[in-house]
Motif scaffolding. Structure first.
Motif, PDB file in Angstrom:
ATOM      1  N   ARG A 449       0.828  -1.201   0.000  1.00  0.00           N
ATOM      2  CA  ARG A 449       0.000   0.000   0.000  1.00  0.00           C
ATOM      3  C   ARG A 449       0.869   1.260   0.000  1.00  0.00           C
ATOM      4  O   ARG A 449       0.517   2.277  -0.626  1.00  0.00           O
ATOM      5  CB  ARG A 449      -0.914   0.004   1.216  1.00  0.00           C
ATOM      6  CG  ARG A 449      -1.884  -1.165   1.236  1.00  0.00           C
ATOM      7  CD  ARG A 449      -2.817  -1.143   2.410  1.00  0.00           C
ATOM      8  NE  ARG A 449      -3.780  -0.043   2.327  1.00  0.00           N
ATOM      9  CZ  ARG A 449      -4.841   0.075   3.127  1.00  0.00           C
ATOM     10  NH1 ARG A 449      -5.057  -0.843   4.069  1.00  0.00           N
ATOM     11  NH2 ARG A 449      -5.660   1.101   2.993  1.00  0.00           N
ATOM     12  N   PRO A 454      -2.895   5.066  -2.342  1.00  0.00           N
ATOM     13  CA  PRO A 454      -4.231   4.668  -1.877  1.00  0.00           C
ATOM     14  C   PRO A 454      -4.996   3.984  -3.001  1.00  0.00           C
ATOM     15  O   PRO A 454      -4.976   4.409  -4.155  1.00  0.00           O
ATOM     16  CB  PRO A 454      -4.888   5.989  -1.472  1.00  0.00           C
ATOM     17  CG  PRO A 454      -3.758   6.951  -1.296  1.00  0.00           C
ATOM     18  CD  PRO A 454      -2.686   6.532  -2.259  1.00  0.00           C
ATOM     19  N   ASP A 455      -5.673   2.908  -2.624  1.00  0.00           N
ATOM     20  CA  ASP A 455      -6.479   2.181  -3.605  1.00  0.00           C
ATOM     21  C   ASP A 455      -7.515   1.370  -2.850  1.00  0.00           C
ATOM     22  O   ASP A 455      -7.204   0.768  -1.798  1.00  0.00           O
ATOM     23  CB  ASP A 455      -5.598   1.259  -4.451  1.00  0.00           C
ATOM     24  CG  ASP A 455      -6.328   0.798  -5.708  1.00  0.00           C
ATOM     25  OD1 ASP A 455      -7.333   0.076  -5.563  1.00  0.00           O
ATOM     26  OD2 ASP A 455      -5.866   1.149  -6.808  1.00  0.00           O
ATOM     27  N   TRP A 458      -6.927  -2.609  -1.922  1.00  0.00           N
ATOM     28  CA  TRP A 458      -6.259  -3.114  -0.720  1.00  0.00           C
ATOM     29  C   TRP A 458      -7.253  -3.290   0.438  1.00  0.00           C
ATOM     30  O   TRP A 458      -7.154  -4.241   1.212  1.00  0.00           O
ATOM     31  CB  TRP A 458      -5.148  -2.166  -0.282  1.00  0.00           C
ATOM     32  CG  TRP A 458      -4.054  -2.028  -1.298  1.00  0.00           C
ATOM     33  CD1 TRP A 458      -3.607  -0.884  -1.863  1.00  0.00           C
ATOM     34  CD2 TRP A 458      -3.287  -3.088  -1.860  1.00  0.00           C
ATOM     35  NE1 TRP A 458      -2.592  -1.128  -2.769  1.00  0.00           N
ATOM     36  CE2 TRP A 458      -2.376  -2.509  -2.774  1.00  0.00           C
ATOM     37  CE3 TRP A 458      -3.280  -4.472  -1.707  1.00  0.00           C
ATOM     38  CZ2 TRP A 458      -1.475  -3.243  -3.529  1.00  0.00           C
ATOM     39  CZ3 TRP A 458      -2.376  -5.208  -2.449  1.00  0.00           C
ATOM     40  CH2 TRP A 458      -1.483  -4.604  -3.341  1.00  0.00           C
ATOM     41  N   GLN A 459      -8.213  -2.400   0.518  1.00  0.00           N
ATOM     42  CA  GLN A 459      -9.243  -2.547   1.548  1.00  0.00           C
ATOM     43  C   GLN A 459     -10.086  -3.790   1.295  1.00  0.00           C
ATOM     44  O   GLN A 459     -10.472  -4.504   2.219  1.00  0.00           O
ATOM     45  CB  GLN A 459     -10.128  -1.302   1.585  1.00  0.00           C
ATOM     46  CG  GLN A 459     -11.114  -1.286   2.753  1.00  0.00           C
ATOM     47  CD  GLN A 459     -10.422  -1.271   4.096  1.00  0.00           C
ATOM     48  OE1 GLN A 459      -9.390  -0.612   4.249  1.00  0.00           O
ATOM     49  NE2 GLN A 459     -10.961  -1.994   5.073  1.00  0.00           N
TER      50      GLN A 459
END
Length: 544
Positions: A449, A454-455, A458-459
């Motif tokens: 990450r 931020p993407d 990944w969450q």
């Protein structure tokens, strides 16, 4: 007239003088004779001990005879008590007294170790009169005061109580082996009590005829109830012409020895089936126990091992047969063997021997109680071969992965990194040597990450990893900080492992035009066989 009176007076005076002289002479003679006559003895005359029996019933007895009976052991009758006193002192007393009615008179002399006693037995009008003479005491004038006699009687009573309460069997034998005295334990074991359980039947039987004359702890047995052997340890000591003997109970000792022997036999049978060679050396470093596997692994002859060699002789023989690692020099090898002995005696010690013949042994030393030490010899040649083959296969697989352009990382069931290739290290700036077994999936996700920005992908990955539902493949497209696009695919593997693949995409492709590189591969992954169990971390690092 006057002359006649004078003559008469002269004759009278002469007669009186002669009489006086005669009296004086007689007095001197009498005194001389009395002086020569020995003085009359003032020593008291000893009254003999006389018993008068009607069969086994005492009819009458003198004072010394009754005093003798009072010191005799307890018995059912007076005759039994007298027999207990006289039978040990006069050989064949019981047999000869049975023939008194037929012979009429019997005289006996005591044994040499019982003093100078004489016994005279006569039949008088159907009664038996027994007279006992102590020729050592006749004319000696020996007198005993009441206090001394009481002290002797108390000491005798105490001695009898101690001997009767003694758990060991004690008895006395004469020169011919006949039992002349025994304590209560012996009498009870010989079943020599009468019907009332008070008197003793004479002669006493010989319970241990095989006991040696100079026995010191000789193991002897006696038949007990239900033909169960009772064990004793016999001791014998000379006493006069006979012997005093003891038999100490040894049943508990025999049971312990039998249990120990059975336990050793069980261990020996168990060790005999073990493929590991066992050698136990005592505190003096002398071989005490070994199993057949030791002779097979070390190629030492059994007769050499049965000779109980020392540890140094054992190791020297191994060196002669080339069953130890080839030493550079004898002094260094000697020092190494001494260090091996010290390490094994102080605690657990293990080392691997690579033999000149191509075999590999694991030698383990363990301390034992009382300073003993045990060595275990295990042939691990096949195990080492399997490990080498597995390591070669692992190196081959790692080389194949390093040739791929696709970055690959595999996490185990514990979420620790177990394998990665060179493309992965270049892409995510990691070191495989230091990361194996230390980097977790959470730490790797954090690094991904940070380098990709931020993407939402990944969450999504983090949410799916937290679920307990069956795992599914997760795929998406990432954009690194430098603008490069990657296709990421997280694929579940059998055994709880996870494989992460990162494939570089062409720079002209947009994120909406690129489809996931692998698609849904759950069915395909489920059909794959289970991979081999990964080796220890140290092996994987060595392969890298």
């Amino acid at each position: 007239m006057s002359i006649q009176w004078f003559e008469a007076l002269l004759i009278a005076a002469t007669s009186v003088g002669s009489a006086a002289i005669a009296l004086i002479v007689a007095s001197l003679v009498t005194q001389r004779m009395q002086a020569r006559r020995p003085a009359r003895s003032t020593l008291p005359e000893l009254e003999p001990a006389v018993f008068l029996f009607d069969d086994h019933q005492l009819v009458d007895a003198t004072g010394p005879a009754r005093a003798l009976l009072e010191t005799a052991p307890a018995g059912a009758t007076d005759w039994a008590r007298l027999t207990a006193v006289l039978a040990p002192r006069f050989e064949g007393f019981c047999e000869r007294m049975q023939s008194l009615g037929r012979i009429g008179r019997i005289e006996m002399t005591s044994r040499s170790d019982a003093g100078d006693l004489r016994l005279c037995a006569e039949e008088v009008e159907g009664l038996a009169r027994i007279t006992l003479f102590d020729r050592d005491a006749e004319g000696s004038g020996a007198l005993v005061d009441g206090l001394s006699l009481r002290a002797l009687e108390d000491e005798l009573d105490l001695t009898r109580r101690v001997l009767d309460d003694l758990p060991a069997l004690a008895w006395r034998e004469d020169a011919g082996g006949a039992v002349t005295w025994a304590n209560r334990s012996y009498v009870l074991r010989a079943e020599a009590l009468d019907k009332d359980g008070i008197g003793i039947t004479w002669p006493l039987p010989q319970l241990f005829p095989d006991l040696e004359a100079e026995a010191t702890g000789q193991r002897i047995s006696l038949a007990g109830a239900q033909d169960k052997a009772l064990w004793f340890e016999g001791y014998s000591h000379p006493l006069g012409e006979g012997r005093i003997r003891y038999a100490m109970p040894a049943d508990a000792l025999v049971r312990a020895e039998r249990s120990l022997r059975d336990f050793i036999q069980t261990l020996s049978k168990t060790f005999a089936d073990l493929p590991i060679g066992l050698a136990v050396f005592d505190r003096r470093r002398q071989l005490q126990l070994f199993n057949p596997a030791l002779a097979e692994l070390t190629m030492l002859p059994p007769d050499f091992l049965l000779g109980r060699p020392t540890l140094h002789a054992f190791l020297d023989r191994l060196r002669e047969t080339r069953m130890v690692p080839e030493p550079r020099d004898y002094t260094g090898w000697r020092q190494h063997m001494a260090d091996l002995e010290k390490a094994a005696a102080s605690g657990f010690h293990s080392e691997t021997w690579t033999l000149p013949r191509g075999q590999t042994y694991r030698v383990t030393g363990r301390p034992h109680p009382d300073g003993a030490v045990a060595f275990l010899f295990e042939d691990i040649t096949s195990e080492v071969a399997v490990m080498r083959r597995f390591r070669a296969e692992l190196e081959l697989g790692q080389a194949v992965l390093d040739r791929l352009d696709e970055a690959i990382a595999i996490f185990g069931s514990t979420d620790e990194l177990v394998m990665s290739n060179a493309a992965y290290d270049r892409l995510w700036r990691t070191d495989a040597e230091s990361g194996l077994g230390r980097t977790t999936f959470a730490a790797a996700l954090l690094g991904w990450r940070q380098l990709s920005g931020p993407d939402s992908f990944w969450q999504q990955v983090q949410d799916r990893r937290a679920r307990t539902a069956p795992r599914t493949e997760t795929a998406g497209v990432l954009c690194l900080a430098g603008g490069q696009h990657l296709a990421c695919c997280l694929t579940p593997l059998p055994g709880g492992a996870t494989m992460a693949r990162f494939t570089p995409l062409p720079a002209t492709a947009s994120e909406t035009e690129v489809a996931p590189p692998a698609g849904d591969l759950s069915a395909e992954v489920a059909s794959l066989p289970d991979p081999p169990v990964p080796p220890p971390i140290e092996v994987a690092r060595a392969a890298r």
